[in-house]
Design an enzyme around this catalytic site. Structure first.
Site, PDB file in Angstrom:
ATOM      1  N   ASP A 249       0.831  -1.196   0.000  1.00 37.05           N
ATOM      2  CA  ASP A 249       0.000   0.000   0.000  1.00 37.05           C
ATOM      3  C   ASP A 249       0.865   1.245   0.000  1.00 37.05           C
ATOM      4  O   ASP A 249       1.459   1.599   1.024  1.00 37.05           O
ATOM      5  CB  ASP A 249      -0.929   0.002   1.218  1.00 37.05           C
ATOM      6  N   LYS A 256       1.556   7.948   0.919  1.00 31.11           N
ATOM      7  CA  LYS A 256       2.046   7.931   2.304  1.00 31.11           C
ATOM      8  C   LYS A 256       3.377   8.677   2.357  1.00 31.11           C
ATOM      9  O   LYS A 256       4.223   8.535   1.483  1.00 31.11           O
ATOM     10  CB  LYS A 256       2.236   6.487   2.783  1.00 31.11           C
ATOM     11  N   ASP A 267       0.155  -5.123   4.584  1.00 25.69           N
ATOM     12  CA  ASP A 267      -1.247  -4.716   4.459  1.00 25.69           C
ATOM     13  C   ASP A 267      -2.143  -5.843   3.948  1.00 25.69           C
ATOM     14  O   ASP A 267      -3.339  -5.638   3.743  1.00 25.69           O
ATOM     15  CB  ASP A 267      -1.362  -3.487   3.555  1.00 25.69           C
ATOM     16  N   ARG A 330     -11.034  -0.763   2.609  1.00 26.02           N
ATOM     17  CA  ARG A 330     -12.486  -0.878   2.767  1.00 26.02           C
ATOM     18  C   ARG A 330     -13.182  -1.018   1.414  1.00 26.02           C
ATOM     19  O   ARG A 330     -14.275  -1.585   1.334  1.00 26.02           O
ATOM     20  CB  ARG A 330     -13.013   0.321   3.557  1.00 26.02           C
TER      21      ARG A 330
END
Length: 477
Positions: A249, A256, A267, A330
């Site tokens: 990720d 990030k 992740d 999600r």
């Protein structure tokens, strides 16, 4: 490998586990040694006393006083980790743990801590032979522990170790396709039915969340379905385990910053946790119908990556305004949760390294969790969490939190603002459910910067022992 033995030899290294040195048989220690042990324990408040018999080591381990059962067992696991470290320092290759007092649970917990504490990930070390721990065999001498209890422990610790190995693999060696192949290998070994949906199938199913996250990747996504359905299953409707499989990720266009990307190979820990849990229950031959759903991709940047403000359509037709591309887990889980409806499940779990908010809330000490229509199951899960010391911190799941993910331009949005981030993430997932549901945010304990007793630096396999215990109890209902 741990095994039960019926007698010891004069060359065996020993761990004498007892609550009182006076209980030790004279065939293990002399009267003077027993007296000395008692004095050291009493006067110096030590819990471990070591005797060197010219290269044969005898370690006396006193069970720390603790009235609460699950805390006492955790103390034993931690003691086991310390003993394993000492034996490795001494270059011992094997040891026999003697259950002096006939305390089976404490003895098994001690050995469990030894096995899990010995874990190393040395696959990419050029000098791994020099770095490998010496301790490779643990025997148990006990009048109360049965062979099947040791077999159970071996299966569970092996599953935890497999989970750790998967989490520790870098994305250069573990793409979404490679992860799916690992799940297939587990299926072949344990008799689990495994189906891997490729990108064409995912596109045909219109899994918009998974496809959106994958838009920035050169590697295709996968969606793995694992099913364990033995004859005589006690549940008419399946229990479904959904695991987040983001193999790396970057955050996408919401990149990030700083060192926040360093450990992001972890992740996919949720998918590893769920797959190895199913692997364990299949090898334990639990009479329980369980299905695993593991959507997998990496989240990277490309000219065609999803961007803040994009609106995507999920598998169930829900439209989602993507306001942060680093809230990608999600999105792929939402598709899996909608897909789970076709099975009419009895209960569904999600496991994911989902939010930094969860990690900041309780740190590495447990799992942030929420439930919808599964209050009784949550209480049972907490009991399992205490038993194996993978504890549950249940957060509120009030309706008002759902207001925070409403969107002005779509049905919902993928972030809820600065407040209660772990809860609004859970609310996003719950939107796609119409069945009893428990969410497990394992962001805190799944991957550690440094060793914490029998949990190593890197992937910990946290959550496998929790769900196995829960499912075992469910299978006995």
């Amino acid at each position: 490998m741990t095994k039960k033995i019926n007698k010891i030899s004069q060359d065996d290294n020993l761990i004498l586990l007892t609550s009182d040195a006076k209980n030790i048989d004279l065939k293990y220690l002399s009267k003077d040694e027993i007296a000395y042990t008692g004095q050291v324990i009493t006067d110096h408040k030590k819990e471990t006393v070591t005797f060197d018999r010219l290269g044969r080591w005898i370690l006396v381990q006193v069970i720390k006083e603790e009235k609460v059962d699950y805390k006492r067992l955790e103390n034993c696991r931690k003691a086991g980790d310390s003993l394993a470290a000492k034996l490795n320092d001494l270059k011992a290759k094997s040891v026999v743990v003697v259950d002096v007092d006939g305390k089976g649970p404490e003895t098994l917990a001690l050995v469990e801590g030894m096995v899990l504490g010995c874990y190393q990930f040395l696959k990419y070390k050029s000098d791994k032979k020099e770095k490998e721990n010496s301790l490779s065999s643990v025997g148990i001498l006990s009048k109360v522990i049965k062979d099947d209890e040791i077999d159970r422990m071996n299966i569970i610790t092996d599953s935890v170790i497999r989970c750790r190995d998967l989490v520790n693999e870098p994305v250069s060696h573990l793409s979404a396709q490679a992860l799916a192949k690992e799940f297939q290998k587990m299926g072949e070994e344990a008799g689990i039915k495994v189906e891997v949906l490729n990108k064409n199938k995912i596109e045909a199913l219109k899994m918009g969340g998974l496809l959106a996250v994958n838009k920035g990747s050169v590697d295709p996504p996968t969606f793995t379905i694992m099913e364990w359905k033995p004859a005589g299953s006690v549940n008419k409707k399946p229990v479904i385990l959904v695991g987040k499989g983001v193999v790396f990720d970057t955050g996408g266009l919401n990149l990030k910053t700083g060192n926040y990307m360093d450990g992001m190979k972890c992740d996919m820990a949720g998918s590893a946790m769920m797959a190895t849990t199913i692997f364990a229950i299949a090898r334990l031959n639990l009479p329980l119908h369980v299905i695993g759903l593991m959507p997998a991709t990496d989240n990277r940047m490309d000219a065609n990556s999803i961007a803040p403000g994009d609106v995507i359509k999920m598998y169930d037709g829900t439209t989602v305004e993507v306001l942060n591309t680093d809230a990608e887990g999600r999105l792929i889980l939402g598709d899996a949760l909608s897909y789970a409806r076709k099975y009419k499940p009895e209960l569904v779990f999600t496991a994911a390294t989902l939010t930094g908010a969860a990690s900041r809330a309780i740190g590495k000490y447990g799992i942030v969790s929420m439930e919808k229509d599964a209050e009784k199951e949550m209480e049972k899960l907490k009991e399992s969490g205490n038993k194996v010391y993978e504890r549950i911190a249940e957060f509120p799941f009030w309706e008002e939190y759902g207001e925070l993910i409403k969107s002005d331009v779509a049905d919902i949005k993928n972030i809820g603002g600065i407040d209660a981030g772990m809860i609004t993430a859970g609310k996003f997932l719950a939107h796609f459910t119409d069945y009893p549901f428990i969410h497990l945010d394992i962001a805190g304990p799944a991957f550690l910067e440094k060793k914490d007793s029998y949990r190593p630096a890197g992937g910990t396999g946290y959550g496998v022992r929790l769900l196995v215990d829960f499912l075992e109890r469910k299978a006995k209902k």
